[in-house]
Design a protein around this motif. Structure first.
Motif, PDB file in Angstrom:
ATOM      1  N   ALA A   8       7.078  26.078   9.339  1.00 14.08           N
ATOM      2  CA  ALA A   8       8.884  26.358   9.687  1.00 14.08           C
ATOM      3  C   ALA A   8       8.842  26.701  10.638  1.00 14.08           C
ATOM      4  O   ALA A   8       8.093  27.640  11.704  1.00 14.08           O
ATOM      5  N   ARG A   9       9.787  26.345  11.457  1.00 14.52           N
ATOM      6  CA  ARG A   9      10.509  26.590  12.796  1.00 14.52           C
ATOM      7  C   ARG A   9      11.658  26.863  12.395  1.00 14.52           C
ATOM      8  O   ARG A   9      12.455  26.962  13.405  1.00 14.52           O
ATOM      9  N   ALA A  10      12.572  27.319  11.428  1.00  7.95           N
ATOM     10  CA  ALA A  10      13.508  27.464  10.844  1.00  7.95           C
ATOM     11  C   ALA A  10      13.860  28.877  10.100  1.00  7.95           C
ATOM     12  O   ALA A  10      13.137  28.667   9.378  1.00  7.95           O
ATOM     13  N   SER A  11      14.693  29.023  10.038  1.00 11.59           N
ATOM     14  CA  SER A  11      14.916  30.469   8.727  1.00 11.59           C
ATOM     15  C   SER A  11      15.503  30.027   7.871  1.00 11.59           C
ATOM     16  O   SER A  11      15.943  29.190   8.435  1.00 11.59           O
ATOM     17  N   THR A  14      18.345  28.862   8.190  1.00 12.86           N
ATOM     18  CA  THR A  14      19.405  28.126   8.314  1.00 12.86           C
ATOM     19  C   THR A  14      19.898  26.974   7.019  1.00 12.86           C
ATOM     20  O   THR A  14      21.805  26.007   7.114  1.00 12.86           O
ATOM     21  N   SER A  64      16.752  21.712   3.785  1.00 10.34           N
ATOM     22  CA  SER A  64      15.538  22.412   4.287  1.00 10.34           C
ATOM     23  C   SER A  64      15.453  20.673   5.076  1.00 10.34           C
ATOM     24  O   SER A  64      15.997  19.494   4.700  1.00 10.34           O
ATOM     25  N   THR A  66      12.727  18.221   6.654  1.00  9.09           N
ATOM     26  CA  THR A  66      10.735  18.374   6.925  1.00  9.09           C
ATOM     27  C   THR A  66      10.691  17.363   7.427  1.00  9.09           C
ATOM     28  O   THR A  66      11.167  15.555   6.622  1.00  9.09           O
ATOM     29  N   LEU A 216      20.512  13.952  12.439  1.00  9.05           N
ATOM     30  CA  LEU A 216      20.427  15.578  12.767  1.00  9.05           C
ATOM     31  C   LEU A 216      21.653  15.680  12.974  1.00  9.05           C
ATOM     32  O   LEU A 216      22.497  17.032  12.051  1.00  9.05           O
ATOM     33  N   CYS A 239      12.310  18.440  13.715  1.00  8.16           N
ATOM     34  CA  CYS A 239      12.697  18.790  12.102  1.00  8.16           C
ATOM     35  C   CYS A 239      11.824  20.169  12.290  1.00  8.16           C
ATOM     36  O   CYS A 239      11.142  20.585  13.053  1.00  8.16           O
ATOM     37  N   GLU A 240      12.330  20.555  11.402  1.00  8.73           N
ATOM     38  CA  GLU A 240      12.668  22.542  10.623  1.00  8.73           C
ATOM     39  C   GLU A 240      10.679  22.734  10.660  1.00  8.73           C
ATOM     40  O   GLU A 240      10.535  23.846  10.876  1.00  8.73           O
ATOM     41  N   ARG A 241      10.295  22.054   9.445  1.00  8.40           N
ATOM     42  CA  ARG A 241       9.450  21.896   9.150  1.00  8.40           C
ATOM     43  C   ARG A 241       8.027  20.381   9.236  1.00  8.40           C
ATOM     44  O   ARG A 241       9.287  19.269   9.473  1.00  8.40           O
ATOM     45  N   THR A 242       6.868  20.527   9.350  1.00  9.71           N
ATOM     46  CA  THR A 242       5.928  19.214   9.578  1.00  9.71           C
ATOM     47  C   THR A 242       5.176  19.308   7.693  1.00  9.71           C
ATOM     48  O   THR A 242       4.494  21.068   8.540  1.00  9.71           O
TER      49      THR A 242
END
Length: 253
Positions: A8-11, A14, A64, A66, A216, A239-242
């Protein structure tokens, strides 16, 4: 045992911001997707079956972004197809906003697919139709006649930088331009969920990055949940999540 793998890279803020902007723009907010114990296999000879998705658990929060990563044949595309109801799971649960897709009727799945935005690696534009008519395809046959459909399609072409090419045929466009048309086509249904299978895979690195930046950027005005597959680490990093897929399972990233 399946391990849920993600970075996870974003809160959560977001996603909440995207949700509230959806109210302001008139576009719906992102969908909530939950997969539990999902299994999908395909026939392999007369007696064997190839397991493409192996009891996967995965949750996509509303709004999100992903990325699904992993080697070719790992099950990324099949997983996307299950979320988009292009394929039907053998067992388990695929729920979108609380509505179960596994076991749903054919008519209900057809209606669901018409509410999802799809972007594919090979664009899948119809060669005999103009750019504008390609964008309108998801609204056919009856919804394209509704007031505002053509205006919305033109607005989207303007947003992807192709307003001047609405009468052009796909063969006259570059690969990057064709993918931009495909993105406009995906957004014309005002989707709460966008599924993108290797959206930059057929493009050179520079064009691919341009298309990714466009996709994006459009999230700011078209709030939605986005899940995409990619081999490109730069795309995944944006991306915010991988979530890494290996042999049909999610594994620790």
């Amino acid at each position: 045992m399946v391990t849920k793998g993600s970075t996870a890279r974003a809160s959560a803020g977001t996603a909440r911001a995207a949700t509230s902007s959806g109210d302001r723009t008139g576009y719906p907010t992102g969908a909530h997707v939950r997969l539990e114990g999902v299994l999908k296999s395909f026939p392999l000879g007369q007696r064997e079956r190839l397991v493409a998705v192996d009891h996967v658990d995965l949750e996509l929060e509303p709004g999100s972004l992903t990325a699904l990563t992993g080697p070719s044949g790992s099950g990324k595309s099949t997983l996307l197809h299950l979320v988009g109801a292009i394929e039907r799971a053998d067992s388990g649960s695929v729920r979108v906003d609380g509505h179960e897709l596994v076991g749903a009727s054919r008519a209900r799945l057809t209606r669901y697919r018409r509410s999802v935005g799809f972007v594919f690696q090979r664009f899948h534009l119809l060669p005999s139709l103009s750019v504008l008519d390609n964008v309108l395809v998801p609204l056919l046959p009856e919804r394209a006649e509704r007031a505002g459909a053509v205006e919305r399609a033109r607005e989207l072409l303007d947003a992807v930088g192709l307003a001047a090419r609405e009468d052009a045929l796909p063969a006259t466009l570059s690969g990057g331009q064709q993918q931009r048309v495909a993105i406009a086509r995906a957004l014309v249904v005002r989707p709460r969920l966008l599924v993108a299978d290797e959206p930059t895979g057929n493009l050179d690195s520079r064009t691919g990055r341009s298309v990714l930046d466009l996709l994006l950027g459009l999230r700011a005005t078209h709030p939605m949940t986005v899940v995409l597959s990619t081999h490109d680490p730069l795309v995944a990093a944006a991306c915010e999540r991988t979530v890494h897929i290996l042999d049909g399972r999610t594994v620790a990233a």
